[in-house]
Design a protein around this motif. Structure first.
Motif, short mmCIF file in Angstrom:
data_model
loop_
_atom_site.label_atom_id
_atom_site.label_comp_id
_atom_site.label_asym_id
_atom_site.label_seq_id
_atom_site.Cartn_x
_atom_site.Cartn_y
_atom_site.Cartn_z
N GLU A 187 -53.54 4.87 -14.91
CA GLU A 187 -52.66 5.70 -14.09
C GLU A 187 -51.55 4.86 -13.49
O GLU A 187 -51.80 3.82 -12.88
CB GLU A 187 -53.47 6.39 -12.98
N GLY A 188 -50.33 5.28 -13.68
CA GLY A 188 -49.18 4.58 -13.15
C GLY A 188 -48.52 3.62 -14.12
O GLY A 188 -47.41 3.14 -13.86
N PHE A 189 -49.17 3.36 -15.27
CA PHE A 189 -48.58 2.37 -16.19
C PHE A 189 -47.31 2.91 -16.84
O PHE A 189 -46.25 2.29 -16.75
CB PHE A 189 -49.59 1.98 -17.27
N PHE A 190 -47.40 4.05 -17.50
CA PHE A 190 -46.21 4.58 -18.17
C PHE A 190 -45.18 5.06 -17.16
O PHE A 190 -43.98 5.04 -17.44
CB PHE A 190 -46.61 5.68 -19.14
N GLU A 191 -45.64 5.45 -15.98
CA GLU A 191 -44.70 5.79 -14.92
C GLU A 191 -43.93 4.53 -14.50
O GLU A 191 -42.73 4.59 -14.21
CB GLU A 191 -45.44 6.39 -13.72
N GLY A 192 -44.63 3.38 -14.47
CA GLY A 192 -43.98 2.12 -14.14
C GLY A 192 -42.96 1.71 -15.19
O GLY A 192 -41.88 1.20 -14.88
N VAL A 193 -43.32 1.96 -16.47
CA VAL A 193 -42.38 1.67 -17.55
C VAL A 193 -41.13 2.54 -17.40
O VAL A 193 -39.99 2.06 -17.51
CB VAL A 193 -43.04 1.91 -18.92
N ALA A 194 -41.34 3.82 -17.12
CA ALA A 194 -40.21 4.74 -16.97
C ALA A 194 -39.34 4.37 -15.77
O ALA A 194 -38.11 4.51 -15.81
CB ALA A 194 -40.72 6.17 -16.82
N GLY A 195 -39.99 3.90 -14.70
CA GLY A 195 -39.24 3.59 -13.50
C GLY A 195 -38.66 2.19 -13.47
O GLY A 195 -37.93 1.84 -12.54
N GLY A 196 -38.97 1.37 -14.47
CA GLY A 196 -38.39 0.04 -14.55
C GLY A 196 -39.16 -1.05 -13.82
O GLY A 196 -38.71 -2.20 -13.78
N SER A 197 -40.33 -0.73 -13.28
CA SER A 197 -41.11 -1.77 -12.59
C SER A 197 -42.01 -2.55 -13.55
O SER A 197 -42.53 -3.60 -13.20
CB SER A 197 -41.95 -1.16 -11.47
N ILE A 198 -42.20 -2.02 -14.76
CA ILE A 198 -42.99 -2.69 -15.79
C ILE A 198 -42.16 -2.74 -17.06
O ILE A 198 -41.62 -1.71 -17.51
CB ILE A 198 -44.32 -1.95 -16.06
N HIS A 199 -42.03 -3.93 -17.64
CA HIS A 199 -41.26 -4.12 -18.86
C HIS A 199 -42.20 -4.57 -19.97
O HIS A 199 -42.88 -5.59 -19.85
CB HIS A 199 -40.17 -5.17 -18.64
#
Length: 509
Positions: A291-303
């Motif tokens: 939970e939150g991984f793909f949301e992080g990718v979308a939001g730019g916090s995870i590359h």
């Protein structure tokens, strides 16, 4: 008998419980200060949760508390295992903060040398159960330039060595891997780090916890039907239809889940679509999305850097850095490697180890429990699955029956042929990604059925039928251990065993 159990995780604890109930004198060794194995506070990384829902990650006779979330945290699972110890009175047999250094033959038994508080001691046991787990020793790649990287202030840790998210605050962090642990820790780190980069050697499919945002994935994948969608070594009953006349339907069912994942996570939009079809999921890895991984990718916090590896650690402008296979250089104050584990038993002497493995280093374990040609030695927890507590519990019952001479097994050569055949099948089914023969995903319940077939025990047909369309409940197996214990108490001679392919004795539920 006097039995030594090495490991106080899920497998070690349930083995201790069953063997104690069967009347054996048990001692459980673990080098950590608490029970839990991978859930120990010495190994938990921030963001750790179960992969299976709490009901499916429970022992048959000790359900998780109702107030726990559907996917409990690592700390909650560890407390649950502590409650298991209390419930079944196992504290007296625990030898925590004790490292097993060697296990060698001593006549008909085993001499176990352990060390606690700097002092070594040796004791003799009739039998030994290895339950140190397939996630015991983290595997960290041998990166070139590591010394230069560390000298510049860079830190390199295994995922299970990363315990405090504050160590990542305001730092440039690289997480190596794309499995569940890599994604879990990446989400936790991204909340405090200056930048979080995930280095993924291979894209794998991720299942939503709630498919379409509504349907719990256990309703599809943690059922006997979900398991039957993957072709097992021996087809039975409805499986013959699914992999015969119904093959088109079976493939459509699997790939439809993949289509939902693509849309739900925006995999095309983010360039994270795995190669191959969802049908090939078992050939790599199967896992839930954090939970939150793909949301992080979308939001730019995870590359995410896909299909690449770190070729060298070092420095760039005097700061710690990492060079990728495509030549990209990234700042890297901290590198967390969620790159899997090695499966090893260094405490066993060389002669025993030579009998344990095939020429490729795979464990040769009948039913994932019994090494061939090494009497008096057993393994538990070497059957990694979605239902690890249940699989371990049923293996413990199998061990108890064998200790009592209540199993009638095929000759060793027949068992060896079965193990060789199983390994060859898993080579094909998982594209050799079976952790030296210790991974049984996605065939968890096939393993349970085979183990109970040896025992001549099985839950009722009606309950098994309900598990085809509804999620499998470990609680349905709560009468298996008492049934075996009653049998052992009533029959001094080994009981007759019903072959797996015949109708097993049913336990009325």
């Amino acid at each position: 008998m006097r039995v030594a159990i090495i490991g106080a995780g899920v497998a070690g604890l349930t083995t201790a419980k069953v063997l104690t109930q069967a009347g054996h004198d048990v001692e459980v060794f673990d080098r950590t200060p608490d029970v839990g194995g991978v859930w120990s506070r010495t190994r938990r990384y921030p963001g750790l949760t179960t992969q299976s829902p709490k009901t499916q990650y429970s022992f048959s006779d000790h359900p998780m508390p109702r107030d726990l979330p559907e996917w409990p945290t690592g700390a909650q699972v560890q407390r649950y295992l502590e409650s298991y110890v209390t419930e079944f009175g196992l504290s007296a047999c625990l030898r925590l903060e004790t490292t097993v250094e060697s296990v060698v033959r001593d006549g008909d038994g085993w001499a176990v040398t352990s060390r606690a508080n700097g002092k070594a001691s040796t004791a003799t046991y009739d039998r030994v159960v290895v339950a140190n787990g397939v996630f015991c020793e983290p595997s960290i790649p041998g990166f070139a330039g590591r010394e230069e990287f560390v000298a510049a202030g860079g830190r390199l840790l295994a995922g299970c060595e990363f315990h405090d998210v504050e160590d990542a605050r305001d730092k440039h962090v690289l997480v190596v891997g794309y499995g569940k642990s890599a994604c879990d820790v990446a989400v936790a780190i991204s909340e405090v780090a200056a930048r979080t980069d995930v280095i993924a050697r291979q894209m794998v499919w991720k299942l939503p916890r709630k498919i379409g945002g509504l349907l719990n994935f256990k309703m599809l994948m943690l059922t006997r039907l979900g398991e039957a969608l993957f072709r097992y070594r021996r087809l039975r009953g409805f499986e013959k239809f699914l992999h015969g006349p119904g093959n088109r339907l079976r493939r459509a069912m699997l790939n439809s889940v993949g289509s939902v994942s693509v849309r739900q996570f925006g995999l095309n939009r983010h360039g994270l679509l795995p190669r191959g079809r969802m049908e090939d999921i078992v050939k790599g890895a199967i896992g839930l999305a954090t939970e939150g991984f793909f949301e992080g990718v979308a939001g730019g916090s995870i590359h995410v850097h896909r299909d690449t590896t770190i070729t060298r650690l070092g420095t760039d402008g005097g700061r710690p850095s990492a060079e990728l296979a495509d030549g990209t250089v990234l700042p890297a104050d901290l590198v967390v490697c969620a790159t899997g584990f090695t499966q090893g038993v260094p405490f066993l002497d060389g002669g025993v180890q030579r009998q344990l493995f095939d020429e490729r280093g795979n464990f040769m374990l009948y039913r994932q429990i019994q090494p061939l040609g090494v009497p008096g030695l057993y393994f538990n927890g070497y059957n990694s699955s979605f239902f690890s507590p249940l699989n371990a519990e049923m293996a413990a019952v199998w061990i108890a029956a064998d200790l009592a001479g209540a199993l009638t097994l095929p000759e060793e050569e027949t068992r060896r042929a079965d193990v060789v055949g199983q390994l060859a099948f898993m080579d094909e089914a998982t594209d050799t990604h079976h952790c030296r023969g210790t991974k049984i995903l996605p065939f968890s319940m096939h393993n349970v059925d085979e183990v109970l077939g040896d025992l001549g025990l099985q839950i009722g047909r009606r309950t098994r039928a309900a598990h085809w369309l509804g999620p499998i409940s470990p609680a349905a197996y709560r009468k298996v251990t008492p049934a075996l214990l009653d049998r052992l108490a009533e029959r001094p001679s080994p009981p007759a065993v019903t072959p797996l392919d015949s109708a097993p004795t049913s336990i009325a539920l």
